[in-house]
Write a protein that holds these residues in place. Structure first.
Motif, PDB file in Angstrom:
ATOM      1  N   SER A 122       0.831  -1.203   0.000  1.00 31.67           N
ATOM      2  CA  SER A 122       0.000   0.000   0.000  1.00 31.67           C
ATOM      3  C   SER A 122       0.867   1.256   0.000  1.00 31.67           C
ATOM      4  O   SER A 122       0.585   2.224  -0.720  1.00 31.67           O
ATOM      5  CB  SER A 122      -0.921   0.016   1.226  1.00 31.67           C
ATOM      6  OG  SER A 122      -1.772  -1.107   1.246  1.00 31.67           O
ATOM      7  N   VAL A 129      -7.623  -1.423   1.629  1.00 35.05           N
ATOM      8  CA  VAL A 129      -7.935  -0.478   2.706  1.00 35.05           C
ATOM      9  C   VAL A 129      -6.744   0.449   2.949  1.00 35.05           C
ATOM     10  O   VAL A 129      -6.906   1.656   3.173  1.00 35.05           O
ATOM     11  CB  VAL A 129      -8.311  -1.235   3.998  1.00 35.05           C
ATOM     12  CG1 VAL A 129      -8.462  -0.260   5.169  1.00 35.05           C
ATOM     13  CG2 VAL A 129      -9.613  -2.012   3.800  1.00 35.05           C
ATOM     14  N   GLY A 130      -5.544  -0.120   2.881  1.00 36.92           N
ATOM     15  CA  GLY A 130      -4.346   0.688   3.081  1.00 36.92           C
ATOM     16  C   GLY A 130      -4.214   1.787   2.037  1.00 36.92           C
ATOM     17  O   GLY A 130      -3.868   2.930   2.365  1.00 36.92           O
ATOM     18  N   TYR A 168      -6.614   3.227   0.488  1.00 36.06           N
ATOM     19  CA  TYR A 168      -7.671   4.224   0.737  1.00 36.06           C
ATOM     20  C   TYR A 168      -7.212   5.240   1.781  1.00 36.06           C
ATOM     21  O   TYR A 168      -7.368   6.458   1.607  1.00 36.06           O
ATOM     22  CB  TYR A 168      -8.946   3.521   1.189  1.00 36.06           C
ATOM     23  CG  TYR A 168     -10.050   4.481   1.573  1.00 36.06           C
ATOM     24  CD1 TYR A 168     -10.835   5.095   0.593  1.00 36.06           C
ATOM     25  CD2 TYR A 168     -10.307   4.785   2.916  1.00 36.06           C
ATOM     26  CE1 TYR A 168     -11.844   5.982   0.941  1.00 36.06           C
ATOM     27  CE2 TYR A 168     -11.301   5.668   3.268  1.00 36.06           C
ATOM     28  CZ  TYR A 168     -12.074   6.263   2.277  1.00 36.06           C
ATOM     29  OH  TYR A 168     -13.060   7.154   2.624  1.00 36.06           O
ATOM     30  N   PHE A 169      -6.636   4.758   2.881  1.00 35.67           N
ATOM     31  CA  PHE A 169      -6.216   5.665   3.954  1.00 35.67           C
ATOM     32  C   PHE A 169      -4.932   6.419   3.623  1.00 35.67           C
ATOM     33  O   PHE A 169      -4.692   7.507   4.153  1.00 35.67           O
ATOM     34  CB  PHE A 169      -6.036   4.878   5.255  1.00 35.67           C
ATOM     35  CG  PHE A 169      -7.335   4.500   5.918  1.00 35.67           C
ATOM     36  CD1 PHE A 169      -8.121   5.454   6.543  1.00 35.67           C
ATOM     37  CD2 PHE A 169      -7.781   3.186   5.891  1.00 35.67           C
ATOM     38  CE1 PHE A 169      -9.322   5.116   7.148  1.00 35.67           C
ATOM     39  CE2 PHE A 169      -8.983   2.837   6.491  1.00 35.67           C
ATOM     40  CZ  PHE A 169      -9.767   3.803   7.121  1.00 35.67           C
ATOM     41  N   LEU A 170      -4.104   5.846   2.757  1.00 33.57           N
ATOM     42  CA  LEU A 170      -2.847   6.518   2.405  1.00 33.57           C
ATOM     43  C   LEU A 170      -2.994   7.478   1.233  1.00 33.57           C
ATOM     44  O   LEU A 170      -2.081   8.268   0.966  1.00 33.57           O
ATOM     45  CB  LEU A 170      -1.776   5.465   2.057  1.00 33.57           C
ATOM     46  CG  LEU A 170      -1.208   4.658   3.225  1.00 33.57           C
ATOM     47  CD1 LEU A 170      -0.346   3.511   2.705  1.00 33.57           C
ATOM     48  CD2 LEU A 170      -0.398   5.542   4.159  1.00 33.57           C
ATOM     49  N   HIS A 171      -4.119   7.418   0.544  1.00 32.81           N
ATOM     50  CA  HIS A 171      -4.305   8.252  -0.643  1.00 32.81           C
ATOM     51  C   HIS A 171      -4.140   9.756  -0.363  1.00 32.81           C
ATOM     52  O   HIS A 171      -3.529  10.469  -1.169  1.00 32.81           O
ATOM     53  CB  HIS A 171      -5.671   7.981  -1.273  1.00 32.81           C
ATOM     54  CG  HIS A 171      -5.893   8.729  -2.560  1.00 32.81           C
ATOM     55  ND1 HIS A 171      -5.215   8.413  -3.721  1.00 32.81           N
ATOM     56  CD2 HIS A 171      -6.697   9.790  -2.854  1.00 32.81           C
ATOM     57  CE1 HIS A 171      -5.604   9.249  -4.680  1.00 32.81           C
ATOM     58  NE2 HIS A 171      -6.490  10.087  -4.182  1.00 32.81           N
TER      59      HIS A 171
END
Length: 279
Positions: A19, A87-88, A90-93
């Protein structure tokens, strides 16, 4: 239970590293990976939707194939890893990329990607459906799994040239090559095992030296020279890659004309052989 938890932790860390590679290095600089991940990056670019959606949806059909053809444990491990990766991303975007230099992004993105994928594979999972396709196709074709994956990825990475420009496609090839090499290092370990065959008239002295100086057990095999018909003793020993230079030195100390053949071994179990490895 402890073993399963450790495998789950490896997959969690591995998918998290992937991610980071995607959202912090590769995607912001229009550099893609191979396989379904590369297709997902291009689909996300055109659809203007989060990358994680495509990473999950495009891999689902291949997960079904993996469940049917390879096994339940593999499919569930792969599903878990893909969900963590999605999911990773999504949060790191929203996180700002570490660099806008495409070469640095390709290098460090490849490093994180290779370590991450290697950990997931070593834990018994996968992060890309093309690997499942390659396994199935290799059973019905003369091509190996690696050859099938390479063909698919060359096509996908070449497509990046039409989408992001040919310079980005070349950077993508750099990232892919680095990741490919680091997957091997992570999966096999820096202390990859090697098998060694030694033929020498001083086999007893060499065998004893290997036993005492390297701490490796040796096996004496019976051989016969095809040309001379003479009986020969063949020393067989398994070492790690880091011990190869020392073994050669030990053999040359006793017989500089000894025949030495060294080969790679994928895995070693049982016996007295011990090495540092992740299980």
């Amino acid at each position: 239970m402890g073993r399963q938890l450790f495998r789950g932790l490896m997959m969690l860390i591995g998918a998290g590293l992937v991610s980071i590679a995607l959202e912090i290095f590769l995607v912001p600089n229009d550099i893609i990976d191979g396989g379904i991940t590369g297709i997902s990056i291009m689909a996300s670019y055109f659809a203007k939707l989060p990358l994680g959606i495509f990473l999950t949806l495009l891999n689902l059909p291949f997960l079904f194939l993996g469940y049917k053809q390879i096994g339940k444990t593999f499919a569930l491990s792969t599903l878990f890893s893909i969900i963590v990766m999605s999911v990773g991303t999504y949060f790191l975007h929203p996180v700002e990329p570490f660099t806008d230099d495409p070469f640095l992004s390709a290098v460090f993105g490849g490093v994180f990607l290779g370590f991450g994928v290697g950990l997931v594979i070593r834990a018994g999972g996968s992060l890309d459906g093309t690997e499942i396709v390659a396994i199935l196709l290799s059973k019905k074709s003369p091509f190996s799994v690696g050859e099938v994956v390479m063909f698919i990825n060359i096509f996908i990475l070449s497509s990046a040239g039409f989408v992001f420009g040919w310079d980005r496609a070349m950077y993508s090839l750099i990232a892919y090559y680095i990741a490919f090499k680091l997957i091997d290092v992570t999966n096999e370990g820096l202390d990859q095992s090697k098998s060694v065959w030694i033929i020498s008239d001083r086999y007893r002295e060499i065998g004893d030296a290997l036993n005492h100086r390297l701490g490796r057990g040796v096996t004496y095999l019976e051989g016969e020279g095809a040309y001379t018909g003479d009986s020969k003793k063949v020393i067989f020993v398994v070492i790690t890659r880091l011990e190869e230079a020392k073994l050669i030195s030990i053999v040359e100390d006793w017989d500089s004309n000894a025949f030495v053949a060294v080969g790679n071994i994928h895995d070693v179990k049982g016996g007295r052989f011990k090495k540092k490895a992740i299980h």
